[in-house]
Enzyme design. Structure first.
Site, PDB file in Angstrom:
ATOM      1  N   LEU A 120       0.829  -1.094   0.027  1.00 48.27           N
ATOM      2  CA  LEU A 120       0.058  -0.062  -0.012  1.00 48.27           C
ATOM      3  C   LEU A 120       0.878   1.377   0.034  1.00 48.27           C
ATOM      4  CD1 LEU A 120      -2.492  -1.045   2.692  1.00 48.27           C
ATOM      5  CD2 LEU A 120      -3.175  -0.638   0.221  1.00 48.27           C
ATOM      6  N   ASP A 121       0.222   2.216  -0.654  1.00 46.01           N
ATOM      7  CA  ASP A 121       1.044   3.569  -0.538  1.00 46.01           C
ATOM      8  C   ASP A 121       1.229   4.219   0.685  1.00 46.01           C
ATOM      9  OD1 ASP A 121       0.914   3.701  -3.169  1.00 46.01           O
ATOM     10  OD2 ASP A 121      -1.119   4.392  -3.328  1.00 46.01           O
ATOM     11  N   ALA A 122       2.124   4.879   1.289  1.00 43.50           N
ATOM     12  CA  ALA A 122       2.287   5.422   2.546  1.00 43.50           C
ATOM     13  C   ALA A 122       1.145   6.142   3.182  1.00 43.50           C
ATOM     14  CB  ALA A 122       3.344   6.291   2.686  1.00 43.50           C
TER      15      ALA A 122
END
Length: 256
Positions: A120-122
């Site tokens: 997942l993106d940050a």
């Protein structure tokens, strides 16, 4: 399907009774496992087994119940993490930013090498699977198996009735067309809408890009499900072991 009745099929040093293997793997109690064998629902290396005295080496043979592989290796780890927003999905970060590896290092013993499933993106919160079962991880990540992923997204604006149909048909993005498998409006307040969407692909930032292309930029995003595994009430930063039934369902979804 070949059927065998030879209780001597494996005389290896690690061979144990088949019903004991099923019981140890959490498939059923010893007595219920015996019933599964008698009913012809258990295979060993592709062969149907009906004899209760059958002995099998679980480190060598592949055991299946109703076509689904039985996991009997105690060294394998299957974990579900609710990645907090602001944390990177990597196991280490050369810039010192908070990452998943920080949580794993503190909580998982034995220096096990774990594979990510569903980075997942940050700035996205939600479910990530971690395992040292390389074959399962590879299949879960491979597009050909089309494992579904479900998200909750808070978007700007009021979502019109036809958006779900539009997203189901699909939109053209920079790297090709994309569409959702399922879409629903969960809640709405003035200026914002909470939506749930399910899709089976994992291109980078695909949910954010898809909703933005539809005219609804994402303010917050949480992944709630990967295949048979759900986040439930698991709080951000919490790590848990997968249930045996969840593991079996994942195996089934990818054809193992």
């Amino acid at each position: 399907m070949v059927e065998i009745h030879d209780s001597r099929m494996d005389r290896g040093a690690g061979a144990v009774r088949l019903q004991k293997i099923l019981s140890r793997a959490g498939i059923a109690s010893r007595r219920a496992a015996e019933k599964l064998i008698i009913e012809g629902r258990v295979e060993v290396d592709g062969q149907l087994v009906r004899e209760l005295g059958t002995r099998v080496d679980p480190d060598v043979s592949v055991v299946r119940v109703d076509g689904v592989k039985v996991v009997v290796d105690d060294s394998l780890v299957y974990l579900a993490l609710n990645k907090p927003r602001g944390m990177y999905s990597t196991m280490s970060d050369d810039r010192g930013r908070p990452c998943v590896g920080d949580l794993i290092e503190r909580r998982v013993r034995g220096n096990k090498k774990l594979f990510h499933v569903g980075r997942l993106d940050a700035d996205t919160e939600g479910l990530i699977l971690l395992t040292n079962d390389g074959e399962l991880a590879h299949r879960l990540m491979h597009p050909s198996h089309e494992v579904s992923k479900t998200y909750l997204a808070t978007v700007k604006g009021a979502v019109p009735r036809g958006l779900g149909k539009k997203l189901s048909v699909g939109l053209e993005l920079d790297d090709g067309p994309a569409h959702v498998d399922d879409f629903a409006v969960v809640d709405a307040i003035p200026g914002k809408t909470l939506v749930r969407l399910t899709l089976h692909e994992g291109r980078k930032r695909i949910v954010r890009r898809l909703l933005t292309a539809a005219g609804f930029p994402v303010e917050m995003l949480v992944r709630t499900d990967i295949g048979a595994v759900s986040l439930g009430d698991q709080r951000p930063g919490c790590l848990r072991a997968l249930l045996r039934d969840e593991i079996r369902q994942l195996y089934k979804e990818v054809g193992l």
